[in-house]
Design an enzyme around this catalytic site. Sequence first.
Site, PDB file in Angstrom:
ATOM      1  N   SER A  17     -37.929   1.083 -17.186  1.00  0.00           N
ATOM      2  CA  SER A  17     -37.860   2.514 -17.504  1.00  0.00           C
ATOM      3  C   SER A  17     -36.834   2.767 -18.593  1.00  0.00           C
ATOM      4  CB  SER A  17     -37.470   3.320 -16.264  1.00  0.00           C
ATOM      5  OG  SER A  17     -38.413   3.147 -15.237  1.00  0.00           O
ATOM      6  N   ARG A  42     -29.823   8.267 -18.162  1.00  0.00           N
ATOM      7  CA  ARG A  42     -30.096   8.340 -16.723  1.00  0.00           C
ATOM      8  C   ARG A  42     -30.659   9.705 -16.338  1.00  0.00           C
ATOM      9  NH1 ARG A  42     -30.045   5.166 -12.575  1.00  0.00           N
ATOM     10  NH2 ARG A  42     -29.192   3.580 -13.948  1.00  0.00           N
ATOM     11  N   HIS A  45     -34.178   9.544 -17.169  1.00  0.00           N
ATOM     12  CA  HIS A  45     -34.809   8.699 -16.158  1.00  0.00           C
ATOM     13  C   HIS A  45     -35.086   9.495 -14.884  1.00  0.00           C
ATOM     14  CE1 HIS A  45     -34.449   5.708 -12.804  1.00  0.00           C
ATOM     15  NE2 HIS A  45     -35.316   5.068 -13.558  1.00  0.00           N
TER      16      HIS A  45
END
Lengths: 222, 222
Positions: A17, A42, A45
Site C-alpha cells: 500500500s 499514513r 493509507h
Amino acid sequence: MEQEIKYVLPAEIEQESMRIIGQELAQRGINLPQETEAVVKRVIHTTADFDYVENLRFTPDAVPKALEALWSGRAVITDTNMAKAGISKSALTQLSCEVHCFMADRDVAEAAKAHGTTRAAAAMQKAAKEYPEAVFAVGNAPTALLTLCELIRNGLRPALVIAVPVGFVNVVESKQRIFQLCLDAGIPCIAAMGRKGGSNVAASICNALMYTALGTLDPARL
Amino acid sequence: MEQEIKYVLPAEIEQESMRIIGQELAQRGINLPQETEAVVKRVIHTTADFDYVENLRFTPDAVPKALEALWSGRAVITDTNMAKAGISKSALTQLSCEVHCFMADRDVAEAAKAHGTTRAAAAMQKAAKEYPEAVFAVGNAPTALLTLCELIRNGLRPALVIAVPVGFVNVVESKQRIFQLCLDAGIPCIAAMGRKGGSNVAASICNALMYTALGTLDPARL
C-alpha cells in the site's frame, strides 16, 4: 470466471500500500518533505484520500518535537474512545506511553452538566489538569479544540496538538484558530484544514509518529 | 479581530450538519432515495466526503431488511475494536443488540497462526460459528470479506453484510466480490465501492441503521 485475489498477509499489504501511495504521489508530481512524509502517507493509507496532501498542516518542527515527546513517554489524550481504540497498543507499550480518553467518565459528564458545556470540553479540562504536557489528539469535537485554545491562552503548553475534527459546523474555524494559536505560542501542532478529518485520522497520525519514533514504518515489527 | 465561533451543543451541531449536507446535495442536483438517505447522509457526516453518494451501494431492500434484523436484536460483529468503539452503545441497548469484535481474542490469534491466515479471517470464522445470523460490519480487512465469501458459499446467511474496508490492496476486488455474491444469494449488503471506507464508515452505517430503527435521526434523543 472469477478474478483471482491473491491472499496477502497484513504486513505485506501495508508495504505494498505504501509503495502504491508513493507511486501515485510521484505520478501527481508531489514531493513530500521528508519530515512530514510518514504522517501524510499514513493518513492517505487510512483514508484512501489524497486530499490530505493539501489539508495537513504542520507547525515548524512539529514532527521532531512530537518524536521527542513520545521518546520521553508523554501521555496521549484523545477526545473519543474510537480514536483511543485505533492507536497501536503495542507501539505505546514500547514507548512507555499511555493513552487516555475521559469522555465516558462520570465526573466529566457531571462537570459538563454543571457548567452547561460539552463532555468533550470537560474531558479536555480534566486532561489538562492531569496531563498538562500530553499529546492532545482531537479527531471529533470542535468544542475540545476551543477549550484547548482557552487553556493555552491561560498557559497550558501541550507537547503536541493534533487538530483533526471532521464536519460541517465550527470544524473549519476551530482548526484554523488552534493552528494559528499554536503557531504564535510555539506549540507543535498538526492540523487537517478544511472539513475532513476524524477519529481514524487522529489515530493514524499518532500511529505514524509512534512508528517513526520506534524507527520503523512496518507495524509487523512492532 | 478574531472571528467569533458560536458555541453549539452536539445535538444542535448534528442537526445543523444534516441540514447543510441536505442543502449541498440539493445544490449538486442529487436526490437520494428515501430508503438509503439516512445511511448516505450519516456517512457524509462522518467523513465530510460527498464521494460516498457514488460509492455506497445497496442490494435491494438492504435497509428494511437491516432494520428487521436490528428490531429482532441480532448481534453486530466488527473486524476492528475501533469500529466497535464507534457504534452507539445507547442505541444498541435500546434495541437489545450487542456488538462483538473477536480480533484481540487469544483463540483467534492461535487459529490464525495454526492455519497461516489473518486474525481478521479467524475472527470471522469464530463469529460465523457463534452468531451465524449477525450483522457483519467489515471496515478494515479484505481478508475478513474473503472469508465471509467462503462462509456464504458454504451456506452462511448473515442478516446483513456491511463491506467497507479502505485501502489499496485487495480492497476494491474484495468489496466487488462480496457485493455480487450477496446480490446472487439474496443477502442484504451495503458496500462502499472503490478504495474508500474504514472503521469509522462501518460504525457510521451501523449507527444510521440503528437510529432509523429507533425512529429517530437525533442522537440526543438516544
